[in-house]
Design a protein around this motif. Structure first.
Motif, PDB file in Angstrom:
ATOM      1  N   LYS A 216       0.704  -1.265  -0.103  1.00 20.91           N
ATOM      2  CA  LYS A 216       0.038  -0.184   0.185  1.00 20.91           C
ATOM      3  C   LYS A 216       0.843   1.262  -0.136  1.00 20.91           C
ATOM      4  CE  LYS A 216      -3.973   2.130   2.409  1.00 20.91           C
ATOM      5  NZ  LYS A 216      -4.788   1.908   3.535  1.00 20.91           N
ATOM      6  N   ASP A 217       0.532   2.318  -0.858  1.00 17.08           N
ATOM      7  CA  ASP A 217       1.068   3.787  -0.955  1.00 17.08           C
ATOM      8  C   ASP A 217       2.467   3.458  -1.314  1.00 17.08           C
ATOM      9  OD1 ASP A 217      -0.969   4.890   0.464  1.00 17.08           O
ATOM     10  OD2 ASP A 217      -0.671   4.429   2.495  1.00 17.08           O
ATOM     11  N   SER A 218       2.658   2.470  -2.196  1.00 19.89           N
ATOM     12  CA  SER A 218       4.202   2.446  -2.736  1.00 19.89           C
ATOM     13  C   SER A 218       4.135   2.730  -4.248  1.00 19.89           C
ATOM     14  CB  SER A 218       4.776   0.875  -2.412  1.00 19.89           C
ATOM     15  OG  SER A 218       3.955   0.018  -3.455  1.00 19.89           O
ATOM     16  N   CYS A 219       3.062   3.137  -4.670  1.00 15.84           N
ATOM     17  CA  CYS A 219       3.111   3.273  -6.285  1.00 15.84           C
ATOM     18  C   CYS A 219       3.281   4.842  -6.450  1.00 15.84           C
ATOM     19  CB  CYS A 219       1.834   2.966  -6.885  1.00 15.84           C
ATOM     20  SG  CYS A 219       1.757   3.091  -8.828  1.00 15.84           S
ATOM     21  N   LYS A 220       4.327   5.249  -7.296  1.00 20.47           N
ATOM     22  CA  LYS A 220       4.908   6.399  -7.501  1.00 20.47           C
ATOM     23  C   LYS A 220       5.473   6.734  -8.860  1.00 20.47           C
ATOM     24  CE  LYS A 220       8.950   6.256  -5.147  1.00 20.47           C
ATOM     25  NZ  LYS A 220       9.942   6.661  -3.946  1.00 20.47           N
TER      26      LYS A 220
ATOM     27  N   ALA B 220      13.281  14.373 -15.741  1.00 19.18           N
ATOM     28  CA  ALA B 220      12.174  13.675 -16.522  1.00 19.18           C
ATOM     29  C   ALA B 220      11.632  12.674 -15.890  1.00 19.18           C
ATOM     30  CB  ALA B 220      12.674  13.593 -18.079  1.00 19.18           C
ATOM     31  N   VAL B 221      10.322  12.706 -15.728  1.00 17.52           N
ATOM     32  CA  VAL B 221       9.432  11.426 -15.279  1.00 17.52           C
ATOM     33  C   VAL B 221       9.805  10.317 -16.494  1.00 17.52           C
ATOM     34  CG1 VAL B 221       7.279  10.504 -14.876  1.00 17.52           C
ATOM     35  CG2 VAL B 221       7.693  12.689 -14.173  1.00 17.52           C
ATOM     36  N   ILE B 222      10.524   9.162 -15.828  1.00  7.85           N
ATOM     37  CA  ILE B 222      10.648   7.982 -16.676  1.00  7.85           C
ATOM     38  C   ILE B 222       9.891   6.797 -16.641  1.00  7.85           C
ATOM     39  CG2 ILE B 222      13.187   8.697 -16.972  1.00  7.85           C
ATOM     40  CD1 ILE B 222      13.660   6.297 -15.005  1.00  7.85           C
ATOM     41  N   GLY B 223       9.033   6.846 -15.686  1.00 15.04           N
ATOM     42  CA  GLY B 223       8.224   5.918 -15.515  1.00 15.04           C
ATOM     43  C   GLY B 223       7.600   5.836 -14.054  1.00 15.04           C
ATOM     44  N   TYR B 224       7.160   4.701 -13.628  1.00 12.91           N
ATOM     45  CA  TYR B 224       6.664   4.512 -12.160  1.00 12.91           C
ATOM     46  C   TYR B 224       6.996   3.269 -11.671  1.00 12.91           C
ATOM     47  CZ  TYR B 224       3.063   1.417 -14.375  1.00 12.91           C
ATOM     48  OH  TYR B 224       2.368   0.489 -15.115  1.00 12.91           O
ATOM     49  N   GLU B 225       6.951   3.404  -9.992  1.00 12.63           N
ATOM     50  CA  GLU B 225       7.475   2.312  -9.357  1.00 12.63           C
ATOM     51  C   GLU B 225       6.485   1.781  -8.528  1.00 12.63           C
ATOM     52  OE1 GLU B 225      11.823   2.935  -7.986  1.00 12.63           O
ATOM     53  OE2 GLU B 225      10.734   2.726  -6.008  1.00 12.63           O
ATOM     54  N   LEU B 226       6.584   0.377  -7.794  1.00  6.22           N
ATOM     55  CA  LEU B 226       5.798  -0.081  -6.883  1.00  6.22           C
ATOM     56  C   LEU B 226       6.408  -1.066  -6.489  1.00  6.22           C
ATOM     57  CD1 LEU B 226       3.277  -2.457  -8.530  1.00  6.22           C
ATOM     58  CD2 LEU B 226       4.256  -0.658  -9.771  1.00  6.22           C
ATOM     59  N   GLN B 227       6.179  -1.451  -5.144  1.00  6.65           N
ATOM     60  CA  GLN B 227       6.760  -2.467  -4.185  1.00  6.65           C
ATOM     61  C   GLN B 227       5.899  -3.546  -4.092  1.00  6.65           C
ATOM     62  OE1 GLN B 227       8.643  -0.662  -0.747  1.00  6.65           O
ATOM     63  NE2 GLN B 227       8.569   1.096  -1.610  1.00  6.65           N
TER      64      GLN B 227
ATOM     65  N   LEU C 167       9.238   1.343 -16.958  1.00  5.40           N
ATOM     66  CA  LEU C 167       9.504   2.411 -17.868  1.00  5.40           C
ATOM     67  C   LEU C 167       8.652   2.632 -18.727  1.00  5.40           C
ATOM     68  CD1 LEU C 167      13.241   1.061 -18.398  1.00  5.40           C
ATOM     69  CD2 LEU C 167      12.443   2.679 -16.692  1.00  5.40           C
ATOM     70  N   LYS C 168       8.176   4.116 -18.619  1.00  5.29           N
ATOM     71  CA  LYS C 168       7.230   4.569 -19.407  1.00  5.29           C
ATOM     72  C   LYS C 168       6.965   6.009 -19.476  1.00  5.29           C
ATOM     73  CE  LYS C 168       1.988   4.320 -19.660  1.00  5.29           C
ATOM     74  NZ  LYS C 168       0.788   3.605 -18.996  1.00  5.29           N
ATOM     75  N   PRO C 169       7.755   6.630 -20.390  1.00  4.36           N
ATOM     76  CA  PRO C 169       7.704   8.097 -20.699  1.00  4.36           C
ATOM     77  C   PRO C 169       6.549   8.918 -20.106  1.00  4.36           C
ATOM     78  CG  PRO C 169       8.642   7.186 -22.536  1.00  4.36           C
ATOM     79  CD  PRO C 169       7.879   6.084 -21.837  1.00  4.36           C
ATOM     80  N   GLY C 170       6.866   9.751 -19.060  1.00  8.35           N
ATOM     81  CA  GLY C 170       5.830  10.561 -18.723  1.00  8.35           C
ATOM     82  C   GLY C 170       5.038   9.668 -17.275  1.00  8.35           C
ATOM     83  N   GLY C 171       5.391   8.630 -17.185  1.00  7.09           N
ATOM     84  CA  GLY C 171       4.765   7.620 -16.064  1.00  7.09           C
ATOM     85  C   GLY C 171       3.458   7.835 -15.986  1.00  7.09           C
ATOM     86  N   LEU C 172       2.892   7.567 -14.761  1.00  2.96           N
ATOM     87  CA  LEU C 172       1.091   7.705 -14.664  1.00  2.96           C
ATOM     88  C   LEU C 172       0.622   9.090 -14.709  1.00  2.96           C
ATOM     89  CD1 LEU C 172       0.858   4.932 -12.065  1.00  2.96           C
ATOM     90  CD2 LEU C 172       0.525   4.652 -14.338  1.00  2.96           C
ATOM     91  N   SER C 173      -0.499   9.416 -15.304  1.00  4.21           N
ATOM     92  CA  SER C 173      -0.906  10.704 -15.371  1.00  4.21           C
ATOM     93  C   SER C 173      -1.414  10.924 -14.175  1.00  4.21           C
ATOM     94  CB  SER C 173      -2.176  10.713 -16.489  1.00  4.21           C
ATOM     95  OG  SER C 173      -3.020   9.800 -16.376  1.00  4.21           O
ATOM     96  N   HIS C 174      -1.612  12.184 -13.743  1.00  2.92           N
ATOM     97  CA  HIS C 174      -2.313  12.660 -12.518  1.00  2.92           C
ATOM     98  C   HIS C 174      -3.589  12.247 -12.365  1.00  2.92           C
ATOM     99  CE1 HIS C 174       1.105  14.960 -10.927  1.00  2.92           C
ATOM    100  NE2 HIS C 174       1.365  15.443 -12.432  1.00  2.92           N
ATOM    101  N   GLY C 175      -4.064  11.884 -11.160  1.00  3.48           N
ATOM    102  CA  GLY C 175      -5.434  11.323 -11.052  1.00  3.48           C
ATOM    103  C   GLY C 175      -5.420   9.829 -10.452  1.00  3.48           C
TER     104      GLY C 175
END
Length: 129
Positions: A9-13, A20-27, A92-100
């Motif tokens: 929980k609360d690990s995705c960012k 530059a935002v290169i993607g997102y990470e979770l645990q 790895l995903k340019p821009g990562g996750l969109s806000h929301g």
């Protein structure tokens, strides 16, 4: 039994590199009572809002210094994922996750001693970026 370990929980960012935002990470935490080498990770799948990410975009790390693709991890026997310690998963995903808000599903399968089939855990969470 260990399903809540699958996606902390609360690990995705989103993650940045050189501004530059290169993607997102979770645990995730291991869904077994012992540690395993990275080579015993059978597969990892990440889906956001019902769309599965490419396996080629996924990287793993135990220490957040050395990162391995899923293909590379299959040969890594010198890094051990211990019980209670997080495994960091990067997409790895340019821009990562969109806000929301997003629905993020994580599937982790590992091979373990004494069990002839992989242990598969799935956890989906609502994530706000």
């Amino acid at each position: 039994m260990f399903d809540n370990n699958v996606f902390k929980k609360d690990s995705c960012k989103n993650i940045e590199e050189n501004g530059a935002v290169i993607g997102y990470e979770l645990q995730t935490l291991i869904t077994y009572y012992r540690g395993i080498p990275l080579s015993m990770v059978e597969f990892i799948k990440v889906a956001v809002d019902g769309v599965e990410e490419s396996a080629d975009a996924i990287q793993l790390s135990i220490d957040q210094e050395d990162w391995f693709t899923l293909s590379e991890a299959a040969t890594v026997t010198t890094y051990k994922w211990e019980y209670g310690e997080p495994l960091y998963i990067r997409v790895l995903k340019p821009g990562g996750l969109s806000h929301g808000e997003h629905q993020v599903a994580l599937t982790v399968a590992t091979r373990t001693a004494y069990i002839p089939v992989p242990l598969v855990g799935v956890k989906e969470r609502a994530v706000t970026v």
